[in-house]
Design an enzyme around this catalytic site. Structure first.
Site, mmCIF file in Angstrom:
data_model
loop_
_atom_site.group_PDB
_atom_site.id
_atom_site.type_symbol
_atom_site.label_atom_id
_atom_site.label_comp_id
_atom_site.label_asym_id
_atom_site.label_seq_id
_atom_site.Cartn_x
_atom_site.Cartn_y
_atom_site.Cartn_z
ATOM 1 N N CYS A 292 -5.051 -2.372 -4.559
ATOM 2 C CA CYS A 292 -6.314 -2.758 -5.193
ATOM 3 C C CYS A 292 -7.154 -3.661 -4.285
ATOM 4 C CB CYS A 292 -6.049 -3.381 -6.552
ATOM 5 S SG CYS A 292 -7.493 -3.353 -7.636
ATOM 6 N N GLN A 296 -8.633 -3.028 -0.401
ATOM 7 C CA GLN A 296 -10.005 -3.228 0.066
ATOM 8 C C GLN A 296 -10.055 -4.218 1.225
ATOM 9 O OE1 GLN A 296 -11.526 -4.541 -3.671
ATOM 10 N NE2 GLN A 296 -11.699 -2.473 -4.525
ATOM 11 N N PHE A 337 -15.228 -2.351 -7.104
ATOM 12 C CA PHE A 337 -15.685 -2.189 -5.735
ATOM 13 C C PHE A 337 -14.844 -1.090 -5.082
ATOM 14 C CE2 PHE A 337 -16.984 -6.386 -6.942
ATOM 15 C CZ PHE A 337 -18.189 -6.613 -6.278
ATOM 16 N N HIS A 376 -2.805 1.264 -9.263
ATOM 17 C CA HIS A 376 -1.701 0.346 -9.585
ATOM 18 C C HIS A 376 -0.415 1.105 -9.923
ATOM 19 C CE1 HIS A 376 -3.695 -3.644 -9.763
ATOM 20 N NE2 HIS A 376 -4.777 -2.893 -9.923
ATOM 21 N N GLU A 378 2.553 -0.047 -10.111
ATOM 22 C CA GLU A 378 3.455 -0.876 -10.929
ATOM 23 C C GLU A 378 3.153 -0.788 -12.419
ATOM 24 O OE1 GLU A 378 -0.137 -3.088 -11.248
ATOM 25 O OE2 GLU A 378 0.766 -2.111 -9.515
#
Length: 406
Positions: A292, A296, A337, A376, A378
């Site tokens: 995440c 970036q 973003f 994600h 997890e």
């Protein structure tokens, strides 16, 4: 009198407040949505987003990546399974508030240890129900991210003109570093594994029996607990460090690998201090895995740029294609973003793409043991089809150790 829905409320003059309304959602464009207040009393401003997940509201609310945001849940029944101590991603909520369709019912789940309404009060989180969340979501999809104010007043006192100005004055998320506000204060060790069915609500709910073969340093930009648990599950001894920890300090901990965590805010703003650290780690040839915001920031460190999305990805039903295998994963996502594809340098390969909008969902450095994903793994929406990413990281770590000792 029934609580007015957003469909009714947006047609009302601001002075025509329903007698029963104890909550209000006010947007910067002057729209007013009346409803019932939940949780703490007061008013707070933030960026309004929507999440399409049908489950996991407790994990969503305690995900630090939602800092400065007001979360609209599109699923109509939020809170009816209650809450428990095992589903927290952080000890507190950094979100500004929540917007839900229906009032909270009593919990109906064997794992529940508390009522969702009481939990919101304990968190100090402001909420509102009785809102036409479908209409609000359509508005966000049409006009992009909206700034607004959410209020809860048991005395039903609202100054709409002031709230509209407050919404207009909210500065938004662009240019804002929020990782520094949610990161840990000190270096600490993490040894807790993933949740074990059958031991819920006990001191042994999380497995800790896996051998700790590899030392991973996780940079905390707003890390979720279950990421750390998955690293432990895969044989890692984890040391968590604050977001601004110098690269020299990280390398002095002798990590076998470095993990770049999720987190909130504008990656370009956080990159002001994070990118130089990550560049030094890249030069050290230490294996690196990012998720995440970590994805970036890694992209920024490799020479790419980021941009604000019109509508972010937030939900547990996002299809992503692994370009290396051709397989499709159902993923959990939370980001506003994205990396700009036209800015990617030649030594970076795109490994995953969103099947919703074709945006970048994964990358790897062609010449080093470095990769990242935007989503994600997890959060287990598949539930296990993205587990291979943690195993891939461990494989790179093993290869790095072998190469080092060769």
């Amino acid at each position: 009198m029934a609580i007015a829905t957003a469909t009714e409320a947006h047609l009302l003059n601001a002075n025509e407040q329903p007698n029963s309304a104890t909550g209000a959602l006010v947007l910067a464009d002057g729209s007013v949505y009346w409803g019932g207040g939940l949780g703490a009393e007061g008013c707070t401003s933030g960026e309004i987003c929507f999440n399409t997940s049908m489950t996991g509201y407790q994990e969503i609310i305690t995900d630090p990546s939602y800092a400065d945001q007001i979360i609209t849940f599109t699923f109509p029944h939020i809170g009816n399974i209650g809450v428990n101590d095992n589903d927290l991603e952080h000890s507190r909520s950094f979100a500004k508030g929540i917007v839900i369709r229906a009032d909270i019912t009593d919990p109906s789940n064997y794992r529940a240890s508390n009522h969702f309404r009481e939990w919101l009060n304990a968190l100090g989180l402001i909420g509102i129900y009785g809102i036409d969340t479908r209409g609000l979501t359509k508005k966000i999809r049409t006009f992009g991210a909206l700034n607004g104010v959410i209020c809860h007043s048991k005395n039903r006192i609202f100054n709409i003109e002031e709230l509209i100005e407050q919404a207009k004055n909210y500065e938004g998320l662009e240019g804002k570093d929020l990782a520094s506000a949610v990161t840990c204060g000190d270096i600490y060790s993490w040894g807790e594994g993933t949740w074990k069915f059958g031991n819920e609500n006990t001191s042994e709910a999380f497995q800790t029996t896996s051998p700790k073969t590899f030392h991973i340093v996780a940079i905390d930009y707003g890390v979720k607990k279950n990421i750390l648990r998955n690293l432990v599950k895969n044989g890692c001894r984890v040391t968590v460090v604050p977001a601004t920890t110098p690269a020299e300090t990280i390398l002095a901990l002798n990590p076998d690998g470095v993990f770049l965590s999720n987190g909130p805010g504008d990656p370009a703003a956080t990159g002001g201090y994070a990118v130089p650290i990550i560049k030094t780690l890249i030069d050290s040839d230490t294996p690196i895995f990012g998720i995440c915001l970590g994805h970036q920031l890694l992209g920024l460190a490799l020479g790419a740029k980021t941009e604000k999305m019109k509508v972010g990805h937030r939900g547990a039903n996002h299809p992503v294609k692994d370009l290396l295998t051709g397989k499709i994963e159902i993923t959990s996502q939370n980001h506003g973003f994205v990396l700009s594809e036209k800015s990617l340098p030649e030594n970076v390969e795109i490994t995953h793409r969103s099947l919703f909008d074709n945006s970048i969902e994964g990358l790897k450095y062609k010449d080093k043991a470095i990769f990242s994903v935007q989503y994600h793994p997890e959060a287990s929406p598949g539930p296990t089809e993205s587990d291979y990413l943690f195993k891939k990281f461990i494989t790179l770590v093993q290869e790095g150790i072998t190469s080092h000792h060769a």
